[in-house]
Design a protein around this motif. Structure first.
Motif, PDB file in Angstrom:
ATOM      1  N   LYS A 373       0.830  -1.204   0.000  1.00 56.97           N
ATOM      2  CA  LYS A 373       0.000   0.000   0.000  1.00 56.97           C
ATOM      3  C   LYS A 373       0.866   1.256   0.000  1.00 56.97           C
ATOM      4  N   LEU A 374       1.953   1.211   0.770  1.00 56.43           N
ATOM      5  CA  LEU A 374       2.846   2.376   0.818  1.00 56.43           C
ATOM      6  C   LEU A 374       3.498   2.631  -0.541  1.00 56.43           C
ATOM      7  N   ARG A 375       3.798   1.582  -1.274  1.00 58.79           N
ATOM      8  CA  ARG A 375       4.423   1.747  -2.588  1.00 58.79           C
ATOM      9  C   ARG A 375       3.438   2.321  -3.608  1.00 58.79           C
ATOM     10  N   ARG A 376       2.151   1.973  -3.447  1.00 60.49           N
ATOM     11  CA  ARG A 376       1.144   2.430  -4.406  1.00 60.49           C
ATOM     12  C   ARG A 376       0.629   3.829  -4.085  1.00 60.49           C
ATOM     13  N   ASP A 377       0.575   4.155  -2.799  1.00 63.17           N
ATOM     14  CA  ASP A 377      -0.146   5.356  -2.372  1.00 63.17           C
ATOM     15  C   ASP A 377       0.768   6.242  -1.527  1.00 63.17           C
ATOM     16  N   PRO A 378       1.272   7.314  -2.057  1.00 62.26           N
ATOM     17  CA  PRO A 378       2.181   8.189  -1.296  1.00 62.26           C
ATOM     18  C   PRO A 378       1.496   8.895  -0.136  1.00 62.26           C
TER      19      PRO A 378
END
Length: 549
Positions: A373-378
């Motif tokens: 999720k962190l990689r997809r959503d800053p």
């Protein structure tokens, strides 16, 4: 003449002296039999850290090796009590019951036997008696082998008083009474035994019919399977008979009977026979019997030595119960760990509450759930009020981290607040799994029937009510003051003095308000391993009694 009289008197005195010498042959034979038992499979059966042979030897040592089971009536009383174990999910043959019945007949008919043969009968009967008492008290299997965090009391009855009481009960012919005293005293255990007896009666009568597949059966539908459904629910007692002995034909009554069945089996109680309800209705009675046998074993683990005040989390039933003064005082729904991250079975004690808790993201959740999720959503961190800390506890700016290759030693912590993962309160207790009970913002999920959603912790519905009950101070910690204290965005620990015992159990029994028993889905798939272990243990036990001589 005088000399003759003295000779006769001497002979009489010698005869009397011989008559006064006690016959020690039975005790000698018992001692020899105990020595032999220690080398046989029956003697080396494990009871905790000890052996059955050692227990039987201690039992006879308190009797100076005097025999106990040389009465046919006493041996029959033992055999009858062992027959009654069928309602505990056990069997008389698990304790050599077939041979005991034959031994009682031999004693009744005064069949000539040597002291060694009588000693064999005695020692085998004592082994069966003591083992049955212990297994009714502690279970056949060692609970700590399945649940190391349960920390059960030792299974070895070291007390001389316990052995004396067992001997006195046998001497008085009160063997069934002794078995009843060994069983868990909690009412649910008697309900389980009654339910098993009923299932065995249904199996003897041919079981219940299977419903063919087809569209979901809803109230008022015209379907050839409705008559079969009525028959099925009559057999299980969910549908009452009319005074004429038939099932009530009213559609509303039938729908209520379906709901009763669904509630007892952990299903959505909507009165509609959909795929899940159809599958539960079609579980064979023999399978239900096996399921109930497993839960009787679990009951022997869980239901002894209950404290007067405690919290119990029933994982498979998604329920938390609070007991006070030995009675159920409050109950609520819970969400438990997903099958891939099951909530552990354990015993501990709730030592403190944390009001307005922050949440430190466990490494497993960070690695397996959050990184993607962190990689997809800053904006993920900011939106969820998460901050990142390094090994030294210093805040790391969001834009300083490459989440495709994050540095080691990072910790994510969520700020306190009603929308935080832990809600307004967490309940802390010592355990090696880093789990706890807590409030949750995911309240809509409590409406689901099956609530295995968390990563191992237990989410509690109406958690602030539980906090108020545990604190037990309506002046200082009433509903209003608790809500106020948890609304400052300042984390605060409140100790519980005394601490409150906590039991997190796993069993697939559901008890309806009328006391009837149902069986809920095995969400963590623990039944197969327990079934195999219990079957193996009882098979070894049967063989050991069969080989004993």
């Amino acid at each position: 003449m005088m000399r003759y009289a003295w000779i006769v008197l001497a002979l009489l005195l010698a005869t009397c002296a011989q008559a006064q010498v006690p016959d020690t042959a039975p005790q000698t034979a018992i001692a020899a039999r105990l020595d032999a038992l220690a080398q046989q499979p029956l003697g080396v059966l494990r009871i905790g850290d000890h052996t059955l042979g050692a227990l039987v030897s201690r039992f006879y040592a308190q009797r100076a090796d005097a025999p106990l089971w040389q009465s046919a009536a006493r041996l029959r009383a033992l055999d009858d009590a062992l027959d009654g174990l069928v309602d505990d999910g056990l069997a008389a043959q698990d304790y050599g019951g077939d041979r005991l019945a034959r031994d009682a007949l031999r004693l009744q008919e005064h069949v000539p036997m040597t002291d060694a043969q009588r000693a064999d009968i005695d020692v085998r009967a004592s082994a069966a008696y003591l083992l049955a008492l212990l297994q009714l008290r502690h279970g056949v299997l060692d609970v700590d082998a399945f649940y190391p965090d349960w920390q059960a009391a030792p299974r070895w009855p070291a007390s001389a008083a316990w052995l004396q009481a067992a001997a006195h009960a046998a001497e008085a012919g009160h063997i069934t009474v002794a078995f009843d005293a060994a069983r868990p005293s909690a009412p649910v255990y008697a309900q389980l035994r009654t339910a098993l007896q009923r299932l065995r009666d249904e199996a003897a009568a041919g079981g219940w019919p299977a419903l063919p597949a087809g569209p979901a059966l809803e109230p008022g539908m015209q379907d050839a399977r409705v008559a079969l459904l009525r028959r099925r629910l009559l057999i299980s007692g969910d549908l009452a008979r009319t005074p004429q002995g038939d099932a009530d034909d009213d559609d509303a009554t039938l729908a209520n009977a379906v709901r009763a069945f669904q509630s007892r089996h952990g299903l959505q109680a909507d009165g509609v026979v959909g795929p899940a309800t159809l599958a539960a209705l079609n579980v064979p009675v023999t399978t239900r019997i096996e399921q109930l046998r497993l839960d009787l074993e679990r009951a022997r683990w869980y239901l002894h030595d209950l404290p007067p005040r405690y919290v119990q989390v029933d994982l498979a039933n998604y329920r938390l119960d609070y007991y006070d003064d030995g009675r159920l005082a409050w109950s609520t729904r819970v969400q438990v760990g997903q099958p891939r991250r099951p909530t552990p079975v354990l015993r501990s004690a709730i030592t403190q509450l944390t009001l307005d808790p922050s949440w430190v993201v466990p490494p497993t959740i960070l690695r397996e759930d959050m990184l993607a999720k962190l990689r997809r959503d800053p904006d993920y961190l900011a939106r969820n009020h998460l901050r990142v800390f390094d090994r030294q506890g210093q805040i790391v700016p969001d834009n300083a981290i490459d989440w495709t290759r994050p540095p080691s030693g990072l910790t994510l912590r969520q700020d306190p607040g009603p929308d935080g993962a832990l809600g307004l309160v967490a309940f802390r207790f010592a355990n090696t799994h880093e789990v706890y009970l807590h409030d949750t913002p995911h309240k809509a999920l409590f409406a689901q029937t099956r609530r295995a959603f968390s990563s191992g912790c237990v989410r509690v519905e109406n958690a602030m009510e539980l906090a108020q009950l545990l604190l037990g101070d309506p002046v200082r910690w009433n509903a209003e003051s608790l809500q106020t204290a948890a609304s400052y965005d300042v984390t605060r620990d409140v100790p519980l003095n005394p601490s409150v015992p906590l039991r997190m159990i796993y069993w697939t029994v559901a008890v309806a308000p009328d006391g009837r028993i149902g069986l809920v889905p095995d969400v963590y798939r623990q039944d197969p391993a327990l079934r195999a272990a219990l079957g193996d243990a009882l098979a070894r036990q049967q063989q050991a009694f069969a080989l004993a001589h």
